[in-house]
Design an enzyme around this catalytic site. Sequence first.
Site, short mmCIF file in Angstrom:
data_model
loop_
_atom_site.label_atom_id
_atom_site.label_comp_id
_atom_site.label_asym_id
_atom_site.label_seq_id
_atom_site.Cartn_x
_atom_site.Cartn_y
_atom_site.Cartn_z
CG LEU A 13 -1.87 -1.18 1.16
CD1 LEU A 13 -2.69 -1.05 2.44
CD2 LEU A 13 -2.58 -1.43 -0.02
CG ASP A 32 9.27 -0.08 5.09
OD1 ASP A 32 7.99 -0.01 4.53
OD2 ASP A 32 9.77 -0.76 5.54
CB SER A 109 -6.35 -5.19 9.85
OG SER A 109 -7.13 -6.40 9.23
CG HIS A 111 -7.40 -9.84 10.10
ND1 HIS A 111 -8.14 -11.05 9.91
CD2 HIS A 111 -6.97 -9.52 8.98
CE1 HIS A 111 -8.11 -11.39 8.42
NE2 HIS A 111 -7.45 -10.41 8.01
CE1 TYR A 134 -1.58 -7.12 10.63
CE2 TYR A 134 -3.96 -8.10 10.00
CZ TYR A 134 -2.81 -7.05 10.21
OH TYR A 134 -3.10 -6.16 9.22
CB SER A 163 -8.76 -7.98 0.84
OG SER A 163 -9.31 -9.00 1.75
NE ARG A 172 -11.93 -13.14 5.13
CZ ARG A 172 -10.80 -12.13 5.01
NH1 ARG A 172 -10.16 -12.21 3.89
NH2 ARG A 172 -10.62 -11.23 5.83
P1 NAI Z 1 3.34 -4.60 3.86
O1 NAI Z 1 3.56 -5.79 4.49
O2 NAI Z 1 3.44 -4.69 2.24
O3 NAI Z 1 3.95 -3.33 4.17
C1 NAI Z 1 4.26 -2.81 5.45
C2 NAI Z 1 5.60 -1.92 5.68
O4 NAI Z 1 5.81 -1.84 7.06
C3 NAI Z 1 6.71 -2.90 5.10
O5 NAI Z 1 7.08 -2.43 3.94
C4 NAI Z 1 7.87 -3.48 6.33
O6 NAI Z 1 8.99 -3.19 6.04
C5 NAI Z 1 7.35 -2.04 7.20
N1 NAI Z 1 7.56 -2.37 8.51
C6 NAI Z 1 7.43 -3.33 9.42
N2 NAI Z 1 7.91 -3.11 10.56
C7 NAI Z 1 8.31 -1.99 10.72
C8 NAI Z 1 9.14 -1.17 11.53
N3 NAI Z 1 9.25 -1.82 13.00
N4 NAI Z 1 9.67 0.12 11.48
C9 NAI Z 1 9.34 0.31 10.07
N5 NAI Z 1 8.70 -0.27 9.17
C10 NAI Z 1 8.26 -1.44 9.39
O7 NAI Z 1 1.81 -4.37 4.10
P2 NAI Z 1 0.68 -3.52 2.99
O8 NAI Z 1 -0.29 -4.62 2.48
O9 NAI Z 1 1.23 -2.47 2.45
O10 NAI Z 1 -0.29 -2.96 4.49
C11 NAI Z 1 0.10 -1.79 5.08
C12 NAI Z 1 -0.94 -1.72 6.37
O11 NAI Z 1 -2.06 -1.95 6.19
C13 NAI Z 1 -0.17 -2.71 7.54
O12 NAI Z 1 -0.40 -1.95 8.53
C14 NAI Z 1 -1.47 -3.74 7.31
O13 NAI Z 1 -1.67 -4.30 8.56
C15 NAI Z 1 -2.62 -2.57 6.92
N6 NAI Z 1 -3.66 -3.54 6.13
C16 NAI Z 1 -3.41 -3.88 5.00
C17 NAI Z 1 -4.28 -4.79 4.39
C18 NAI Z 1 -4.14 -4.86 2.83
O14 NAI Z 1 -5.15 -5.85 2.50
N7 NAI Z 1 -3.16 -4.72 2.10
C19 NAI Z 1 -5.66 -5.17 4.76
C20 NAI Z 1 -5.65 -4.69 6.28
C21 NAI Z 1 -4.99 -3.92 6.81
C1 15L Z 2 -4.88 -7.94 6.43
O1 15L Z 2 -4.94 -7.34 7.45
C2 15L Z 2 -3.54 -8.14 5.65
O2 15L Z 2 -2.72 -7.17 5.97
C3 15L Z 2 -3.63 -8.42 4.29
O3 15L Z 2 -2.30 -9.13 3.84
C4 15L Z 2 -4.91 -9.54 4.15
O4 15L Z 2 -4.82 -10.84 4.71
C5 15L Z 2 -6.19 -8.71 4.62
O5 15L Z 2 -6.04 -8.48 5.84
C6 15L Z 2 -7.24 -9.89 4.60
O6 15L Z 2 -8.00 -10.01 5.34
O7 15L Z 2 -7.56 -10.15 3.33
#
Ligand code: NAI
Ligand code: 15L
Length: 264
Positions: A13, A32, A109, A111, A134, A163, A172
């Site tokens: 994202l 990051d 999330s 979740h 989580y 998602s 889902r």
């Molecule tokens: P991602 O895993 O691709 O990106 C997360 C980033 O956070 C990674 O680049 C990682 O290096 C960085 N990170 C982790 N720990 C860190 C730390 N201690 N310090 C600095 N950076 C750190 O995840 P994505 O899919 O981009 O999601 C972004 C956010 O949205 C997350 O918080 C995730 O929980 C939330 N989210 C995403 C969903 C999705 O469908 N993509 C669904 C629900 C929530």
């Molecule tokens: C999340 O919270 C995760 O970050 C993502 O990787 C997916 O698992 C999403 O939920 C989901 O429920 O599909």
Amino acid sequence: MEKVLITGAAGGLGCLLRKELKGWAKSMRVSDLADLGAAAPDEEVVQCDLADLDAVIKLVDGVDGIIHLGGKSIEGTFDNIIESNIRGTYNIFEASRQLGGKRIMFASSNHAIGFHHRDRQLDGNTPQRPDSIYGLSKCFGEDLARYYYDKFDIESVSVRIGSCFPEPRDRRMLATWLSPNDFVRLMKCIFEATRVGATMIYGASNNREQWWDNRHAAFLGWQPEDSSEVFREKIESTHPQPGWDEPAVRYQGGTYASVGHFED
Ligand code: NAI
Ligand code: 15L
């Protein structure tokens, strides 16, 4: 928006917003733990561990708004979740307080509410029901957002993202899918609204199947435009329908609700 900070900017994202918010914000600070490559024009790149408060205070200094995506984005070990999600999110809110209150978008999330049954429609009053360690960390982030608003007037919107991927990946996600474009539009609404208080909003597109009701957050003016329906045929022909009594199908969180404890 003069300067926006995006944490987790090397993730899925984060990369999307780094590209799509260019021009909307006059400048961006992207951060990051992982490598972010070279800074583009009007960008600052800061490598930083969110678990380090001193580093996070420097990171937040001088920005007008924060899009907080950084952290463990799936189930993980308790230690990892504590450092990246609990301590990391605390540090973002605390830095905002110390620096005079920047509006925060917190990437929560689905979740956080994953143990609710799929046949129940949830709204702004539905209690949290985490389905994983989580998910618990996202409940903590949402409560932290509420606390920092009630006590210190730090405004935030916690988005319970469903998602958010280019396409749904299973049956889902036909219900939980949030299109990348709808997500980008939501980010703009959050920072363009006059006041947001401490709001929670569900992040799903205008899909046929709706588990979540966002009427409580209508004042943000966000109206999702995309629908997973265009992917239904593809998904249904490649993903057989599982039995309705399986836990992964009964609960909104899917397999996050049905699997055992991560560290066993
Ligand atoms: P991602 O895993 O691709 O990106 C997360 C980033 O956070 C990674 O680049 C990682 O290096 C960085 N990170 C982790 N720990 C860190 C730390 N201690 N310090 C600095 N950076 C750190 O995840 P994505 O899919 O981009 O999601 C972004 C956010 O949205 C997350 O918080 C995730 O929980 C939330 N989210 C995403 C969903 C999705 O469908 N993509 C669904 C629900 C929530
Ligand atoms: C999340 O919270 C995760 O970050 C993502 O990787 C997916 O698992 C999403 O939920 C989901 O429920 O599909």
